[in-house]
Scaffold this active site. Sequence first.
Site, PDB file in Angstrom:
ATOM      1  N   SER A 263       0.890  -1.305   0.009  1.00 19.17           N
ATOM      2  CA  SER A 263      -0.050  -0.029   0.056  1.00 19.17           C
ATOM      3  C   SER A 263       0.920   1.271  -0.120  1.00 19.17           C
ATOM      4  CB  SER A 263      -0.960   0.146   1.148  1.00 19.17           C
ATOM      5  OG  SER A 263      -0.038   0.148   2.320  1.00 19.17           O
ATOM      6  N   PHE A 266       7.218   3.847  -0.767  1.00 16.34           N
ATOM      7  CA  PHE A 266       8.351   4.879  -0.583  1.00 16.34           C
ATOM      8  C   PHE A 266       9.043   4.251   0.665  1.00 16.34           C
ATOM      9  CE2 PHE A 266       9.151   9.875  -0.512  1.00 16.34           C
ATOM     10  CZ  PHE A 266      10.835   9.536  -0.709  1.00 16.34           C
ATOM     11  N   CYS A 319     -10.658   0.372  -0.855  1.00 10.74           N
ATOM     12  CA  CYS A 319      -9.722   0.567  -0.124  1.00 10.74           C
ATOM     13  C   CYS A 319     -10.160   1.822   1.167  1.00 10.74           C
ATOM     14  CB  CYS A 319      -8.689   1.208  -0.790  1.00 10.74           C
ATOM     15  SG  CYS A 319      -7.060   1.950   0.112  1.00 10.74           S
ATOM     16  N   GLY A 381      -8.765  -3.163 -10.460  1.00 13.17           N
ATOM     17  CA  GLY A 381      -9.241  -4.330  -9.287  1.00 13.17           C
ATOM     18  C   GLY A 381     -10.937  -4.820  -9.734  1.00 13.17           C
ATOM     19  N   ARG A 382     -11.629  -3.798  -9.142  1.00 13.94           N
ATOM     20  CA  ARG A 382     -13.013  -4.039  -9.070  1.00 13.94           C
ATOM     21  C   ARG A 382     -13.566  -4.439 -10.763  1.00 13.94           C
ATOM     22  NH1 ARG A 382     -17.209  -1.176 -11.070  1.00 13.94           N
ATOM     23  NH2 ARG A 382     -15.766   0.167 -11.933  1.00 13.94           N
ATOM     24  N   GLU A 408      -7.226  -6.401  -0.440  1.00 14.40           N
ATOM     25  CA  GLU A 408      -6.059  -7.303   0.105  1.00 14.40           C
ATOM     26  C   GLU A 408      -5.540  -6.827   1.506  1.00 14.40           C
ATOM     27  OE1 GLU A 408      -3.986  -9.949  -1.520  1.00 14.40           O
ATOM     28  OE2 GLU A 408      -5.912  -9.936  -2.226  1.00 14.40           O
ATOM     29  N   GLY A 409      -6.267  -5.671   1.838  1.00 14.32           N
ATOM     30  CA  GLY A 409      -6.182  -5.028   3.099  1.00 14.32           C
ATOM     31  C   GLY A 409      -7.059  -5.591   4.081  1.00 14.32           C
ATOM     32  N   ARG A 418       1.756  -7.466   3.164  1.00 18.12           N
ATOM     33  CA  ARG A 418       1.429  -6.280   2.132  1.00 18.12           C
ATOM     34  C   ARG A 418       2.077  -5.145   3.008  1.00 18.12           C
ATOM     35  NH1 ARG A 418      -3.206  -3.330   0.086  1.00 18.12           N
ATOM     36  NH2 ARG A 418      -2.540  -2.889  -2.380  1.00 18.12           N
ATOM     37  N   GLU A 485     -24.711  17.903 -15.518  1.00 21.95           N
ATOM     38  CA  GLU A 485     -25.137  18.142 -16.899  1.00 21.95           C
ATOM     39  C   GLU A 485     -24.731  17.000 -17.894  1.00 21.95           C
ATOM     40  OE1 GLU A 485     -24.593  22.084 -19.293  1.00 21.95           O
ATOM     41  OE2 GLU A 485     -22.927  21.161 -19.067  1.00 21.95           O
ATOM     42  N   GLY A 487     -24.588  13.783 -17.272  1.00 21.60           N
ATOM     43  CA  GLY A 487     -25.738  12.590 -17.169  1.00 21.60           C
ATOM     44  C   GLY A 487     -27.075  13.112 -17.697  1.00 21.60           C
TER      45      GLY A 487
HETATM   46  P1  RVP Z   1     -10.148  -0.757  -7.784  1.00 23.52           P
HETATM   47  O1  RVP Z   1      -9.640  -1.135  -9.412  1.00 23.52           O
HETATM   48  O2  RVP Z   1     -10.701   0.479  -7.568  1.00 23.52           O
HETATM   49  O3  RVP Z   1     -10.861  -1.846  -7.232  1.00 23.52           O
HETATM   50  O4  RVP Z   1      -8.677  -0.809  -6.957  1.00 23.52           O
HETATM   51  C1  RVP Z   1      -7.779  -1.845  -7.028  1.00 23.52           C
HETATM   52  C2  RVP Z   1      -6.434  -1.543  -6.523  1.00 23.52           C
HETATM   53  O5  RVP Z   1      -6.493  -1.063  -5.040  1.00 23.52           O
HETATM   54  C3  RVP Z   1      -5.324  -2.426  -6.142  1.00 23.52           C
HETATM   55  O6  RVP Z   1      -4.738  -2.566  -7.577  1.00 23.52           O
HETATM   56  C4  RVP Z   1      -4.449  -1.945  -5.076  1.00 23.52           C
HETATM   57  O7  RVP Z   1      -3.750  -1.022  -5.193  1.00 23.52           O
HETATM   58  C5  RVP Z   1      -5.556  -1.229  -4.083  1.00 23.52           C
HETATM   59  N1  RVP Z   1      -6.195  -2.267  -3.063  1.00 23.52           N
HETATM   60  C6  RVP Z   1      -6.112  -3.670  -2.977  1.00 23.52           C
HETATM   61  N2  RVP Z   1      -6.564  -3.820  -1.901  1.00 23.52           N
HETATM   62  C7  RVP Z   1      -6.475  -2.887  -1.136  1.00 23.52           C
HETATM   63  C8  RVP Z   1      -7.114  -2.682   0.341  1.00 23.52           C
HETATM   64  O8  RVP Z   1      -7.562  -3.713   0.741  1.00 23.52           O
HETATM   65  N3  RVP Z   1      -6.920  -1.740   0.843  1.00 23.52           N
HETATM   66  N4  RVP Z   1      -6.249  -1.893  -1.893  1.00 23.52           N
END
Ligand code: RVP
Length: 503
Positions: A263, A266, A319, A381-382, A408-409, A418, A485, A487
Amino acid sequence: MAKFFEEPSRTFNEYLLVPGYTGENCTPDRVSLKTPLVKFKKGEEPAISMNIPMVSAIMQAVSGEKLACALAQEGGISFIYGSQTIESQAAMVRRVKATKAGFVGSDSNVSPEDTLADVLALKKETGHATMAVTENGEANGKLLGIVTSRDYRISRMDPSEKVKNFMTPFDKLIVGDEDISLSEANDIIWDHKLNQLPIVDKDQKLVAFVFRKDYESHKDHPLELLDDKKRYIVGAGINTRDYEQRVPALVEAGADVLCIDSSEGFSAWQANTIKWIRDHYGDSVKVGAGNVVDEEGFRFLAEAGADFVKIGIGGGSICITREQKGIGRGQATATLDVARARDKYFEETGIYVPICSDGGIVYDYHITLALAFGADFVMLGRYFARFDEAPNKLVTVNGNYMKEYWGEGSARARNWQRYDMGGDKKMAFVEGVDSYIPYAGSLKDNVQITLSKVRHTMCNCGCLTIPELQKNAKITLVSQTSIVEGGAHDVVVRDEHFDAKEK
Ligand code: RVP
């Protein structure tokens, strides 16, 4: 005094593209979506490029082996999730690499001692009418025969009839050897009027099937992303903790590219991970890193030797990092800042490090916007979790088809690795949720529509390539009122819930 970013950070939803001049030759069929995946020197070609600017997120609910094959067929790359044992992740990668384009690993296998009832149950479960009969029913066991629906008549046969009594035995089969090319396999299929050709190795062990229908579909995928042995290109996620064991296993399994999944990128842990890979493999193993949201973060990872850099903290649909920890940045602003850093780094060093906008893509046009803001590709992801090929479950919720989608979190993923500092489970807290999203059908149908929209918008901007869009796009902020506007408005939209009676 702390550093302040004076401008508010913004999301893609706050912007639109302003059309540029569209010439007669600027048509969607001429648009190329080719884009670099890994860094390259000025004047050279990247070692890996993609034919579409889309990769699938490193998530349990998204990037399994089926999705990896389906996305590679369309020209993009999946990163098989790392929140599983090293052995199972490597096995997934190996299975993707074993699936040569047009060659399909068998997931319907029976043993000679199984019964007709077992065959029918397996057919119901997998939807596949062709089954390999192997020793002990093992996926890559010695091939003893095959069973197709032509081999049995349900009305005339006892369900307890053994497979060995009605299968087509090996000596009656036409088979291909494992070095056969797809077009040679196809010639055999045509010459012998077959529906499928089993491919076996020198010990008669089953390697794959080539199906007549798949050869046709192979021709339908002009953008598919293959390595030099005609196998699908696939990536895999790694973490900053067990890389000394995980990386060798994934490399051995054939992963084409790795990406550190975290997540927050850096960090010293990411640099250590990249350094270990460079010390052991030089530049032959490609590895992306991230996520970062500003110039400093990008430069740190570029200097650490990352092959690409991922952008985005807290923008993912599942997230809640921003709520939990108060870190993050609007995805559009973060992408713009990192894109400027990439261009500056390129000018200074002659090395182009591709950047990926990760998370928060809601509408298809957000992809075009992300590219216009400077991203070389996007991670979703979604978007992919809604499709048949994703490894998550299809369920019905209040009568609607939904797919399960969890971060994943989230507590469900249990992916504590992660979070570099959250390895101690007692200290760990969730940064993601468990959710449902509407089911959307097949990857191919959806990706093709999405990319058709991207190509059309690029033409409206007068651009035939992603670099042209990055250079020439005109982008405007939109006000809250103009979003309304945009939509359908001031009309009652007709749908199945509302239909007027004619007078
Ligand atoms: P989205 O496409 O908006 O569903 O976002 C997917 C991204 O969200 C992943 O590629 C990752 O960077 C991030 N992610 C995955 N798990 C979590 C979490 O549990 N916070 N975040």
